[in-house]
Design a protein around this motif. Structure first.
Motif, PDB file in Angstrom:
ATOM      1  N   ALA A  36       0.806  -1.223   0.000  1.00 46.91           N
ATOM      2  CA  ALA A  36       0.000   0.000   0.000  1.00 46.91           C
ATOM      3  C   ALA A  36       0.835   1.267   0.000  1.00 46.91           C
ATOM      4  O   ALA A  36       0.288   2.360  -0.201  1.00 46.91           O
ATOM      5  N   ASP A  60      -3.961  -1.887   4.656  1.00 45.14           N
ATOM      6  CA  ASP A  60      -4.447  -0.568   4.238  1.00 45.14           C
ATOM      7  C   ASP A  60      -5.130  -0.683   2.873  1.00 45.14           C
ATOM      8  O   ASP A  60      -4.478  -0.624   1.830  1.00 45.14           O
ATOM      9  N   GLU A  61      -6.434  -0.815   2.875  1.00 49.34           N
ATOM     10  CA  GLU A  61      -7.164  -1.008   1.617  1.00 49.34           C
ATOM     11  C   GLU A  61      -7.130   0.238   0.744  1.00 49.34           C
ATOM     12  O   GLU A  61      -7.019   0.133  -0.485  1.00 49.34           O
ATOM     13  N   ASP A  62      -7.230   1.416   1.350  1.00 53.84           N
ATOM     14  CA  ASP A  62      -7.167   2.645   0.554  1.00 53.84           C
ATOM     15  C   ASP A  62      -5.805   2.776  -0.121  1.00 53.84           C
ATOM     16  O   ASP A  62      -5.704   3.188  -1.285  1.00 53.84           O
ATOM     17  N   ASP A  65      -5.668   0.614  -3.142  1.00 60.37           N
ATOM     18  CA  ASP A  65      -6.372   1.246  -4.264  1.00 60.37           C
ATOM     19  C   ASP A  65      -5.471   2.284  -4.942  1.00 60.37           C
ATOM     20  O   ASP A  65      -5.462   2.403  -6.179  1.00 60.37           O
ATOM     21  N   GLU A  66      -4.721   3.027  -4.148  1.00 62.59           N
ATOM     22  CA  GLU A  66      -3.807   4.011  -4.718  1.00 62.59           C
ATOM     23  C   GLU A  66      -2.699   3.331  -5.523  1.00 62.59           C
ATOM     24  O   GLU A  66      -2.237   3.865  -6.538  1.00 62.59           O
TER      25      GLU A  66
END
Length: 282
Positions: A36, A60-62, A65-66
């Protein structure tokens, strides 16, 4: 040097090393932990651009995504699939490897996830010590254990472990990090001893890299040592180096790509010191 000067840089496509290897193709999968941010994210991007399907994992899923957004923005080759998971949970580790195996043949594992805590040993919280060891030492062992059968069945593979100069000698106030990194070198050699040359393992020991982990420890180090943040960067982080600048994450990721490739076939059980002369010169 101010701390503003060491903001983690953004990767550019032309910085990525491409390594010719017939196994670097989308039917083969590389699991990358800590994907991440920082070195983990950049390694995921570099391995994907080298043609692999990358199973990028992190709690950290966000941030994951980044990572996929950055892959698309740079128009990189290969594939990145994300599998969020808590590396301190054995059930999650099993799910990560299972998800990766559904995407293709699991041949590569890059254990990069890490955290830092800076405190004197007398004050070091044991819950933080245990967390760091589950994340940075136990999880790499369990993931290696789970990946080995896939790699053997495929006819070979490789495990890369993110070590550190702190796996060679230590600095004060980082007992959990120091012990974990020494342990990773032992894990690397254990995998190599049992891999019979078909499943290789190596570790990569760097000095300080421009990552959130490094930037976020500057203030705590300054407070614990009673010095300024500038002194932390110039004296603690760079004072012993011959190449007196912090590394970019892509410089580490490119070495991982080379080491995992066929060109690193004699790199088995060893540790690559990639530290700007920090450890072996004075």
């Amino acid at each position: 040097m101010a701390t503003d000067d060491i903001e983690p840089p953004r990767l550019a496509r032309e910085q990525v090393l491409t390594v010719p290897d017939e196994r670097f193709s989308t039917e083969n999968v590389a699991i990358v932990t800590g994907a991440a941010s920082g070195i983990g994210r950049t390694t995921a991007l570099v391995l994907a651009h080298n043609g692999l399907t990358v199973c990028a994992t992190d709690v950290d899923e966000d941030g994951l995504d980044e990572t996929t957004d950055r892959h698309a923005d740079l128009d990189l080759d290969g594939r990145i699939v994300t599998t969020p998971g808590d590396l301190t949970d054995d059930t999650a580790l099993e799910a990560i490897v299972e998800a990766a195996s559904e995407e293709g043949t699991v041949r590569y594992l890059a254990n990069i996830a890490g955290i830092q805590h800076v405190a004197p040993m007398e004050e070091f919280p044991l819950e933080k010590y245990d967390l760091m060891h589950r994340l940075m030492l136990r999880a790499p062992m369990v993931l290696s254990k789970l990946c080995l059968p896939h790699m053997r069945e495929a006819g070979g593979g490789a495990v890369a472990n993110m070590c550190s100069i702190h796996g060679h000698y230590v600095t004060r106030d980082k007992v959990a990090y120091n012990v974990a990194k020494f342990g990773l070198r032992g894990l690397t050699q254990s995998i190599a001893a049992e891999g019979e040359g078909d499943v290789r393992a190596f570790s990569l020991s760097t000095a300080y890299v421009k990552t959130p982990l490094v930037v976020n420890q500057i203030a705590d180090t300054a407070e614990n040592r009673g010095i300024t943040e500038r002194e932390v960067v110039e004296d603690v982080m760079l004072g012993e180096a011959r190449v007196t600048e912090l590394m970019d994450p892509v410089e580490v990721a490119n070495v991982f790509a080379f080491g995992l490739s066929k060109h690193g076939r004699f790199l088995d059980g060893g540790d690559l010191l990639f530290d700007g002369g920090y450890t072996l010169t004075y």
